[in-house]
Scaffold this active site. Sequence first.
Site, mmCIF file in Angstrom:
data_model
loop_
_atom_site.group_PDB
_atom_site.id
_atom_site.type_symbol
_atom_site.label_atom_id
_atom_site.label_comp_id
_atom_site.label_asym_id
_atom_site.label_seq_id
_atom_site.Cartn_x
_atom_site.Cartn_y
_atom_site.Cartn_z
ATOM 1 N N ASN A 76 0.837 -1.202 0.000
ATOM 2 C CA ASN A 76 0.000 0.000 0.000
ATOM 3 C C ASN A 76 0.873 1.253 0.000
ATOM 4 O O ASN A 76 1.957 1.284 0.585
ATOM 5 C CB ASN A 76 -0.971 0.010 1.190
ATOM 6 C CG ASN A 76 -0.311 -0.135 2.532
ATOM 7 O OD1 ASN A 76 0.712 -0.795 2.672
ATOM 8 N ND2 ASN A 76 -0.896 0.476 3.543
ATOM 9 N N CYS B 297 -4.358 0.755 -2.097
ATOM 10 C CA CYS B 297 -4.185 -0.512 -1.387
ATOM 11 C C CYS B 297 -3.184 -1.410 -2.110
ATOM 12 O O CYS B 297 -2.994 -1.317 -3.333
ATOM 13 C CB CYS B 297 -5.511 -1.251 -1.289
ATOM 14 S SG CYS B 297 -6.733 -0.422 -0.273
ATOM 15 N N GLU C 219 -3.480 -4.547 -2.824
ATOM 16 C CA GLU C 219 -4.114 -5.437 -3.805
ATOM 17 C C GLU C 219 -4.274 -4.744 -5.148
ATOM 18 O O GLU C 219 -3.963 -5.295 -6.207
ATOM 19 C CB GLU C 219 -5.500 -5.871 -3.326
ATOM 20 C CG GLU C 219 -5.505 -6.638 -2.020
ATOM 21 C CD GLU C 219 -5.648 -5.747 -0.806
ATOM 22 O OE1 GLU C 219 -5.026 -4.664 -0.756
ATOM 23 O OE2 GLU C 219 -6.379 -6.140 0.112
HETATM 24 N N1 THU Z 1 -5.125 -1.338 2.933
HETATM 25 C C1 THU Z 1 -4.654 -2.186 1.978
HETATM 26 O O1 THU Z 1 -3.626 -1.915 1.345
HETATM 27 N N2 THU Z 1 -5.343 -3.325 1.745
HETATM 28 C C2 THU Z 1 -6.386 -3.770 2.491
HETATM 29 O O2 THU Z 1 -6.925 -4.826 2.224
HETATM 30 C C3 THU Z 1 -6.837 -2.977 3.635
HETATM 31 C C4 THU Z 1 -6.368 -1.570 3.641
HETATM 32 C C5 THU Z 1 -4.351 -0.135 3.250
HETATM 33 C C6 THU Z 1 -4.937 1.171 2.866
HETATM 34 C C7 THU Z 1 -4.285 2.108 3.844
HETATM 35 O O3 THU Z 1 -2.995 2.469 3.349
HETATM 36 C C8 THU Z 1 -4.078 1.254 5.088
HETATM 37 O O4 THU Z 1 -4.162 -0.089 4.649
HETATM 38 C C9 THU Z 1 -5.102 1.495 6.190
HETATM 39 O O5 THU Z 1 -6.391 1.388 5.725
#
Ligand code: THU
Length: 134
Positions: A42, A53, A55
């Site tokens: 992320n 994110c 993913e």
């Molecule tokens: N986040 C992800 O990268 N993937 C997820 O499945 C959940 C949330 C990140 C977004 C943000 O940078 C941090 O986690 C907190 O929400």
Amino acid sequence: MDSTELFEMATKAAERSYSPYSRFRVGAALLCEDDSVVTAANVENRSYGLAICAERSALVSAIAQGKSKFKAIAISCPDAAYPVSPCGACRQFISEFVGPEFPVRFGGADGRIVDSTMGELLPHDALHELADRK
Ligand code: THU
């Protein structure tokens, strides 16, 4: 490439997270049809809403590399004491490129791993008539 190894790659990828605002590192490892793995983390921004994110970052990166078919994804959150599943936006985003049987493995720092599928995470998936216009 087994699912344990894929999850380990996701955990390693989380080390490259840029998350100074949430302090919540997430790593993703996307197994492509050609058995290559694209990893990502992320990436946040001081304008908080712009965070991307792990993913979605992995999918965008893979597609930019010319990979468009995928076998599985693993997501690792070493800063969470529980398995963290993809957020709603990521579920929609992943579903653009995979079917309901697509394996999604996720885990946090407590050692628990959840093996799910896209169909479980996004039931009653819709808008196929739009996707079919491609
Ligand atoms: N986040 C992800 O990268 N993937 C997820 O499945 C959940 C949330 C990140 C977004 C943000 O940078 C941090 O986690 C907190 O929400």
